[in-house]
Design a protein around this motif. Structure first.
Motif, PDB file in Angstrom:
ATOM      1  N   GLU A  63      29.339  30.051  11.417  1.00  0.00           N
ATOM      2  CA  GLU A  63      27.936  29.752  11.671  1.00  0.00           C
ATOM      3  C   GLU A  63      27.637  28.307  11.294  1.00  0.00           C
ATOM      4  O   GLU A  63      26.806  27.649  11.929  1.00  0.00           O
ATOM      5  N   ALA A  64      28.296  27.818  10.245  1.00  0.00           N
ATOM      6  CA  ALA A  64      28.089  26.437   9.804  1.00  0.00           C
ATOM      7  C   ALA A  64      29.193  26.051   8.836  1.00  0.00           C
ATOM      8  O   ALA A  64      29.888  26.901   8.271  1.00  0.00           O
ATOM      9  N   LEU A  65      29.336  24.758   8.655  1.00  0.00           N
ATOM     10  CA  LEU A  65      30.228  24.198   7.640  1.00  0.00           C
ATOM     11  C   LEU A  65      29.365  23.349   6.717  1.00  0.00           C
ATOM     12  O   LEU A  65      28.657  22.445   7.180  1.00  0.00           O
ATOM     13  N   VAL A  66      29.391  23.657   5.438  1.00  0.00           N
ATOM     14  CA  VAL A  66      28.600  22.911   4.451  1.00  0.00           C
ATOM     15  C   VAL A  66      29.564  22.166   3.530  1.00  0.00           C
ATOM     16  O   VAL A  66      30.381  22.786   2.842  1.00  0.00           O
ATOM     17  N   VAL A  67      29.465  20.844   3.521  1.00  0.00           N
ATOM     18  CA  VAL A  67      30.307  20.000   2.683  1.00  0.00           C
ATOM     19  C   VAL A  67      29.420  19.346   1.623  1.00  0.00           C
ATOM     20  O   VAL A  67      28.350  18.819   1.945  1.00  0.00           O
ATOM     21  N   VAL A  68      29.860  19.400   0.372  1.00  0.00           N
ATOM     22  CA  VAL A  68      29.106  18.774  -0.715  1.00  0.00           C
ATOM     23  C   VAL A  68      29.839  17.516  -1.154  1.00  0.00           C
ATOM     24  O   VAL A  68      30.968  17.582  -1.649  1.00  0.00           O
ATOM     25  N   ASP A  69      29.190  16.364  -0.959  1.00  0.00           N
ATOM     26  CA  ASP A  69      29.723  15.086  -1.439  1.00  0.00           C
ATOM     27  C   ASP A  69      29.347  14.981  -2.910  1.00  0.00           C
ATOM     28  O   ASP A  69      28.205  14.682  -3.263  1.00  0.00           O
ATOM     29  N   ASP A  70      30.326  15.188  -3.788  1.00  0.00           N
ATOM     30  CA  ASP A  70      30.053  15.248  -5.220  1.00  0.00           C
ATOM     31  C   ASP A  70      30.209  13.863  -5.865  1.00  0.00           C
ATOM     32  O   ASP A  70      31.039  13.649  -6.732  1.00  0.00           O
ATOM     33  N   GLY A  71      29.384  12.911  -5.400  1.00  0.00           N
ATOM     34  CA  GLY A  71      29.390  11.578  -6.001  1.00  0.00           C
ATOM     35  C   GLY A  71      30.579  10.729  -5.599  1.00  0.00           C
ATOM     36  O   GLY A  71      31.093   9.957  -6.428  1.00  0.00           O
ATOM     37  N   SER A  72      31.020  10.842  -4.367  1.00  0.00           N
ATOM     38  CA  SER A  72      32.176  10.065  -3.900  1.00  0.00           C
ATOM     39  C   SER A  72      31.847   8.575  -3.821  1.00  0.00           C
ATOM     40  O   SER A  72      30.682   8.171  -3.704  1.00  0.00           O
ATOM     41  N   GLY A  73      32.890   7.752  -3.876  1.00  0.00           N
ATOM     42  CA  GLY A  73      32.727   6.304  -3.816  1.00  0.00           C
ATOM     43  C   GLY A  73      32.551   5.796  -2.402  1.00  0.00           C
ATOM     44  O   GLY A  73      32.638   6.557  -1.424  1.00  0.00           O
ATOM     45  N   PRO A  74      32.329   4.472  -2.247  1.00  0.00           N
ATOM     46  CA  PRO A  74      32.101   3.866  -0.929  1.00  0.00           C
ATOM     47  C   PRO A  74      33.258   4.071   0.038  1.00  0.00           C
ATOM     48  O   PRO A  74      33.059   4.064   1.254  1.00  0.00           O
ATOM     49  N   GLY A  75      34.466   4.241  -0.477  1.00  0.00           N
ATOM     50  CA  GLY A  75      35.620   4.385   0.403  1.00  0.00           C
ATOM     51  C   GLY A  75      35.590   5.641   1.260  1.00  0.00           C
ATOM     52  O   GLY A  75      36.368   5.753   2.214  1.00  0.00           O
ATOM     53  N   SER A  76      34.704   6.580   0.943  1.00  0.00           N
ATOM     54  CA  SER A  76      34.646   7.835   1.704  1.00  0.00           C
ATOM     55  C   SER A  76      33.467   7.893   2.667  1.00  0.00           C
ATOM     56  O   SER A  76      33.224   8.935   3.284  1.00  0.00           O
ATOM     57  N   ARG A  77      32.738   6.797   2.816  1.00  0.00           N
ATOM     58  CA  ARG A  77      31.551   6.817   3.666  1.00  0.00           C
ATOM     59  C   ARG A  77      31.862   7.179   5.104  1.00  0.00           C
ATOM     60  O   ARG A  77      31.139   7.948   5.743  1.00  0.00           O
ATOM     61  N   GLU A  78      32.930   6.614   5.622  1.00  0.00           N
ATOM     62  CA  GLU A  78      33.273   6.892   7.021  1.00  0.00           C
ATOM     63  C   GLU A  78      33.629   8.356   7.219  1.00  0.00           C
ATOM     64  O   GLU A  78      33.310   8.950   8.261  1.00  0.00           O
ATOM     65  N   VAL A  79      34.283   8.954   6.233  1.00  0.00           N
ATOM     66  CA  VAL A  79      34.656  10.372   6.344  1.00  0.00           C
ATOM     67  C   VAL A  79      33.405  11.234   6.422  1.00  0.00           C
ATOM     68  O   VAL A  79      33.276  12.111   7.285  1.00  0.00           O
TER      69      VAL A  79
END
Length: 373
Positions: free
Chosen positions: A45-61
């Motif tokens: 039904e959905a995919l929920v991803v939690v960005d737990d304070g990642s750094g700038p290097g993961s912005r594109e992801v």
């Protein structure tokens, strides 16, 4: 595409129907986007991803994830831990009326959970209703890194010893949570890696049924992608696991203090005029009688969470009578082995030995419910 291939694709596209896939992520690699796309192709039904304070290097992801249909990214401004990330997702999912009744599958961001295994756990969570589903790995395989193999086997042994539930994999991140248990999961304590162990401990204490689903063992580069801090987080998980003895220790100490004080009063004052053989016997009996009701109440209510039943009381006092005799015999034995030491000290030493044995007997027999695994 042939007819058979088209049918297989259609079947794969509905494998996760009725499920929400949740992924906590901290500084994920670029492969997360491809992994998310593979999961979405299975029809959740959905995919929920939690960005737990990642750094700038993961912005594109995360930008790639947000561009995907049926994918939601939640963010923590700073790293708050895997447990908090999971609870943030659970709270968000509960507030979406369109998802009411869906099962939630938790997967790791490092791609170590194959999409087919995520589907298997999701299917089990839909089928089992109120059961928590665990995707368990065969950690005896040669490909499993030594630190993962040893740590998991030790924690599985300790969990079985302390809580009476045998699990093959206590540290699996692939879990299926039916809708009925989402609020329950949100109430569990723990902010980081210890949260997942707390979930199992609470399930064991409340005698909730668990279902294990066998999954593949996948490690990349000897599991170097994990954010588990080997010493700090392993120590935190160990303390959580060992906390199972906490209430039992409190109950035992309070009961022991009552017991020892009563024994001292009886042996030094009330029965002092009797011979040592009879003095120790009546002092032990009186002390045990006074402390047993306190110990039974504390253990039933706070340690093992059992309901008040006549058979439980009967079993407890069968054990109590056995401990009474053993305490008396140990006292006599220690008097011979350790002459010159106060009888109260010898009694306390013997009762420590008996308390360790008593925990297992109470866990596995006295307070065990019918049908408990």
């Amino acid at each position: 595409m042939g007819k058979d291939e088209g049918g297989a694709a259609m079947e794969r596209g509905t494998e996760l129907a009725g499920c929400i896939v949740m992924i906590p992520a901290l500084d994920p690699g670029p492969d997360l986007a491809a992994y998310a796309a593979a999961l979405l192709a299975r029809g959740p039904e959905a995919l929920v991803v939690v960005d737990d304070g990642s750094g700038p290097g993961s912005r594109e992801v995360f930008a790639a994830l947000e561009a995907m249909d049926r994918c939601t990214v939640l963010r923590h401004p700073v790293n708050r831990g895997k447990g908090r990330a999971m609870k943030t997702a659970f709270a968000y999912i509960l507030n979406q009326s369109a998802w009411t009744g869906c099962a939630v599958v938790t997967a790791d961001a490092d791609g170590q959970h194959d999409a087919a295994d995520v589907c298997a756990v999701g299917r089990a969570a839909r089928e089992e209703g109120g059961k928590l589903v665990l995707g368990v790995r065969n950690l005896r395989l040669p490909s499993v890194p030594a630190r993962s193999k040893v740590g998991n086997r030790l924690s599985s042994w300790a969990f079985h010893s302390l809580y009476g539930v045998r699990l093959e994999d206590t540290q699996t991140g692939l879990r299926g949570v039916p809708w009925e248990l989402l609020s329950w999961c949100g109430e569990i304590k723990g902010e980081r890696f210890e949260y997942e162990m707390n979930m199992l401990i609470r399930a064991a204490r409340e005698r909730r049924e668990l279902r294990e689903v066998t999954i593949q063992v996948i490690y990349f580069d000897n599991n170097r992608g994990t954010h588990l801090r080997a010493v700090r987080d392993s120590w935190r998980v160990f303390l959580v696991l060992a906390s199972g003895l906490g209430w039992y220790a409190v109950s035992s100490v309070l009961s022991a203090v009552t017991d020892v004080l009563a024994f001292w009063l009886c042996s030094a004052v009330v029965f002092r005029s009797l011979t040592p053989l009879y003095c120790y016997w009546w002092s032990t009996l009186t002390a045990r009688a006074l402390s047993s009701s306190l110990n039974y109440t504390l253990n039933r209510r706070y340690v093992f969470g059992a309901r008040p039943r006549g058979r439980t009381l009967l079993r407890y006092y069968i054990l109590w009578g056995s401990q009474l005799l053993c305490s008396y015999l140990l006292l006599l034995a220690l008097e011979r082995l350790l002459p010159g030491i106060y009888p109260t000290v010898n009694k306390a030493l013997g009762d420590i030995i008996l308390a360790l044995c008593s925990y297992q007997i109470q866990l596995r027999w006295v307070f065990r419910e019918d049908g408990r695994p």
